[in-house]
Scaffold this motif. Structure first.
Motif, PDB file in Angstrom:
ATOM      1  N   LEU A  19     -72.334 -83.333 -10.090  1.00  0.00           N
ATOM      2  CA  LEU A  19     -71.406 -82.835 -11.100  1.00  0.00           C
ATOM      3  C   LEU A  19     -71.836 -81.442 -11.543  1.00  0.00           C
ATOM      4  O   LEU A  19     -73.026 -81.147 -11.617  1.00  0.00           O
ATOM      5  N   SER A  20     -70.838 -80.626 -11.853  1.00  0.00           N
ATOM      6  CA  SER A  20     -71.102 -79.267 -12.315  1.00  0.00           C
ATOM      7  C   SER A  20     -70.481 -79.068 -13.687  1.00  0.00           C
ATOM      8  O   SER A  20     -69.413 -79.607 -13.989  1.00  0.00           O
ATOM      9  N   CYS A  21     -71.136 -78.270 -14.485  1.00  0.00           N
ATOM     10  CA  CYS A  21     -70.613 -77.904 -15.801  1.00  0.00           C
ATOM     11  C   CYS A  21     -70.772 -76.395 -15.946  1.00  0.00           C
ATOM     12  O   CYS A  21     -71.884 -75.890 -16.095  1.00  0.00           O
ATOM     13  N   VAL A  22     -69.640 -75.695 -15.871  1.00  0.00           N
ATOM     14  CA  VAL A  22     -69.639 -74.246 -15.965  1.00  0.00           C
ATOM     15  C   VAL A  22     -69.334 -73.841 -17.399  1.00  0.00           C
ATOM     16  O   VAL A  22     -68.382 -74.346 -18.001  1.00  0.00           O
ATOM     17  N   SER A  23     -70.127 -72.956 -17.930  1.00  0.00           N
ATOM     18  CA  SER A  23     -69.917 -72.508 -19.302  1.00  0.00           C
ATOM     19  C   SER A  23     -69.436 -71.064 -19.316  1.00  0.00           C
ATOM     20  O   SER A  23     -69.785 -70.258 -18.462  1.00  0.00           O
ATOM     21  N   SER A  24     -68.634 -70.741 -20.300  1.00  0.00           N
ATOM     22  CA  SER A  24     -68.149 -69.381 -20.466  1.00  0.00           C
ATOM     23  C   SER A  24     -67.955 -69.096 -21.945  1.00  0.00           C
ATOM     24  O   SER A  24     -67.843 -70.009 -22.756  1.00  0.00           O
ATOM     25  N   GLY A  25     -67.959 -67.822 -22.277  1.00  0.00           N
ATOM     26  CA  GLY A  25     -67.661 -67.434 -23.647  1.00  0.00           C
ATOM     27  C   GLY A  25     -68.838 -67.444 -24.586  1.00  0.00           C
ATOM     28  O   GLY A  25     -68.666 -67.311 -25.799  1.00  0.00           O
ATOM     29  N   GLY A  26     -70.034 -67.617 -24.086  1.00  0.00           N
ATOM     30  CA  GLY A  26     -71.199 -67.629 -24.963  1.00  0.00           C
ATOM     31  C   GLY A  26     -72.478 -67.624 -24.161  1.00  0.00           C
ATOM     32  O   GLY A  26     -72.461 -67.677 -22.943  1.00  0.00           O
ATOM     33  N   THR A  27     -73.590 -67.559 -24.867  1.00  0.00           N
ATOM     34  CA  THR A  27     -74.895 -67.527 -24.206  1.00  0.00           C
ATOM     35  C   THR A  27     -75.396 -68.950 -23.981  1.00  0.00           C
ATOM     36  O   THR A  27     -76.377 -69.384 -24.580  1.00  0.00           O
ATOM     37  N   ALA A  28     -74.683 -69.660 -23.087  1.00  0.00           N
ATOM     38  CA  ALA A  28     -74.979 -71.077 -22.887  1.00  0.00           C
ATOM     39  C   ALA A  28     -76.358 -71.313 -22.323  1.00  0.00           C
ATOM     40  O   ALA A  28     -76.895 -72.409 -22.444  1.00  0.00           O
ATOM     41  N   ARG A  29     -76.948 -70.280 -21.704  1.00  0.00           N
ATOM     42  CA  ARG A  29     -78.271 -70.498 -21.152  1.00  0.00           C
ATOM     43  C   ARG A  29     -79.277 -70.799 -22.241  1.00  0.00           C
ATOM     44  O   ARG A  29     -80.346 -71.353 -21.970  1.00  0.00           O
ATOM     45  N   SER A  30     -78.960 -70.451 -23.446  1.00  0.00           N
ATOM     46  CA  SER A  30     -79.854 -70.733 -24.560  1.00  0.00           C
ATOM     47  C   SER A  30     -79.492 -72.024 -25.278  1.00  0.00           C
ATOM     48  O   SER A  30     -80.092 -72.366 -26.288  1.00  0.00           O
ATOM     49  N   TYR A  31     -78.499 -72.733 -24.753  1.00  0.00           N
ATOM     50  CA  TYR A  31     -78.043 -73.971 -25.363  1.00  0.00           C
ATOM     51  C   TYR A  31     -78.739 -75.171 -24.730  1.00  0.00           C
ATOM     52  O   TYR A  31     -79.101 -75.155 -23.554  1.00  0.00           O
ATOM     53  N   THR A  32     -78.846 -76.219 -25.488  1.00  0.00           N
ATOM     54  CA  THR A  32     -79.181 -77.518 -24.921  1.00  0.00           C
ATOM     55  C   THR A  32     -77.906 -78.106 -24.333  1.00  0.00           C
ATOM     56  O   THR A  32     -76.858 -78.127 -24.989  1.00  0.00           O
ATOM     57  N   MET A  33     -77.996 -78.526 -23.088  1.00  0.00           N
ATOM     58  CA  MET A  33     -76.826 -79.060 -22.389  1.00  0.00           C
ATOM     59  C   MET A  33     -77.032 -80.535 -22.092  1.00  0.00           C
ATOM     60  O   MET A  33     -78.081 -80.943 -21.606  1.00  0.00           O
ATOM     61  N   ASP A  43     -68.408 -97.536 -25.498  1.00  0.00           N
ATOM     62  CA  ASP A  43     -68.694 -96.318 -26.232  1.00  0.00           C
ATOM     63  C   ASP A  43     -69.247 -95.248 -25.294  1.00  0.00           C
ATOM     64  O   ASP A  43     -69.789 -95.546 -24.234  1.00  0.00           O
ATOM     65  N   ARG A  44     -69.106 -94.004 -25.730  1.00  0.00           N
ATOM     66  CA  ARG A  44     -69.703 -92.906 -24.972  1.00  0.00           C
ATOM     67  C   ARG A  44     -71.214 -93.012 -25.070  1.00  0.00           C
ATOM     68  O   ARG A  44     -71.759 -93.244 -26.147  1.00  0.00           O
ATOM     69  N   GLU A  45     -71.890 -92.859 -23.943  1.00  0.00           N
ATOM     70  CA  GLU A  45     -73.334 -93.019 -23.941  1.00  0.00           C
ATOM     71  C   GLU A  45     -74.024 -91.813 -23.322  1.00  0.00           C
ATOM     72  O   GLU A  45     -73.479 -91.136 -22.447  1.00  0.00           O
ATOM     73  N   PHE A  46     -75.224 -91.575 -23.795  1.00  0.00           N
ATOM     74  CA  PHE A  46     -76.043 -90.481 -23.304  1.00  0.00           C
ATOM     75  C   PHE A  46     -76.492 -90.756 -21.876  1.00  0.00           C
ATOM     76  O   PHE A  46     -76.852 -91.890 -21.539  1.00  0.00           O
ATOM     77  N   VAL A  47     -76.472 -89.702 -21.061  1.00  0.00           N
ATOM     78  CA  VAL A  47     -76.944 -89.807 -19.679  1.00  0.00           C
ATOM     79  C   VAL A  47     -78.194 -88.944 -19.485  1.00  0.00           C
ATOM     80  O   VAL A  47     -79.233 -89.435 -19.036  1.00  0.00           O
ATOM     81  N   ALA A  48     -78.069 -87.664 -19.822  1.00  0.00           N
ATOM     82  CA  ALA A  48     -79.184 -86.748 -19.582  1.00  0.00           C
ATOM     83  C   ALA A  48     -78.980 -85.479 -20.398  1.00  0.00           C
ATOM     84  O   ALA A  48     -77.861 -85.165 -20.803  1.00  0.00           O
ATOM     85  N   ALA A  49     -80.078 -84.766 -20.635  1.00  0.00           N
ATOM     86  CA  ALA A  49     -79.985 -83.508 -21.359  1.00  0.00           C
ATOM     87  C   ALA A  49     -81.033 -82.543 -20.852  1.00  0.00           C
ATOM     88  O   ALA A  49     -82.141 -82.945 -20.471  1.00  0.00           O
ATOM     89  N   LEU A  50     -80.647 -81.280 -20.881  1.00  0.00           N
ATOM     90  CA  LEU A  50     -81.545 -80.195 -20.475  1.00  0.00           C
ATOM     91  C   LEU A  50     -81.773 -79.335 -21.703  1.00  0.00           C
ATOM     92  O   LEU A  50     -80.836 -78.728 -22.229  1.00  0.00           O
ATOM     93  N   TRP A  51     -82.998 -79.310 -22.144  1.00  0.00           N
ATOM     94  CA  TRP A  51     -83.341 -78.588 -23.366  1.00  0.00           C
ATOM     95  C   TRP A  51     -83.114 -77.092 -23.169  1.00  0.00           C
ATOM     96  O   TRP A  51     -83.287 -76.568 -22.069  1.00  0.00           O
ATOM     97  N   ARG A  52     -82.732 -76.410 -24.220  1.00  0.00           N
ATOM     98  CA  ARG A  52     -82.459 -74.983 -24.144  1.00  0.00           C
ATOM     99  C   ARG A  52     -83.642 -74.240 -23.523  1.00  0.00           C
ATOM    100  O   ARG A  52     -84.787 -74.582 -23.756  1.00  0.00           O
TER     101      ARG A  52
END
Length: 125
Positions: A19-33, A43-52
């Motif tokens: 899966l791909s998640c493309v970000s635009s319009g901001g400095t997403a590289r500094s975001y936690t994704m 319910d919606r459940e957590f799968v994974a996260a990449l810290w900023r």
């Protein structure tokens, strides 16, 4: 920040998807994704996260060892590599981002300000 998720599809059990998640319009590289998923009636459940800053990755126990996160800053894209897929992985997968996530809330959907539209993953047995 706008997020666009893609890459879902139909795959047999034991197969792989990316899966791909493309970000635009901001400095997403500094975001936690993060990636979350929601199966029908659940319910919606957590799968994974990449810290900023890509300084850490976190996975739900149900996917640990099978799923891997990566980030390509040049393409403003975060990838969720899914392997050894199981029928119970079937769900709509959402990517999410925020620059305000704190570690204790990393696994909570409410901690994320921006969301993609979701991509369907179906794993057949």
């Amino acid at each position: 920040v706008q997020l666009q998720a893609s890459g879902g599809g139909l795959v047999q059990a034991g197969g792989s998807l990316r899966l791909s998640c493309v970000s635009s319009g901001g400095t997403a590289r500094s975001y936690t994704m993060g990636w979350f998923r929601q199966a029908p009636g659940k319910d919606r459940e957590f799968v994974a996260a990449l810290w900023r800053g890509s300084t850490g990755t976190y996975y739900a126990d149900t996917v640990k060892g099978r799923f891997t996160l990566s980030r390509d800053n040049a393409k403003s894209t975060v990838y969720l590599h899914m392997g050894s897929l199981r029928p119970e992985d079937t769900a709509v997968y959402y990517c999410a981002g925020s620059n305000g996530v704190i570690l204790s809330t990393l696994r909570q959907s409410s901690a994320y300000a921006y969301w993609g539209q979701g991509t369907q993953v179906t794993v057949s047995s």
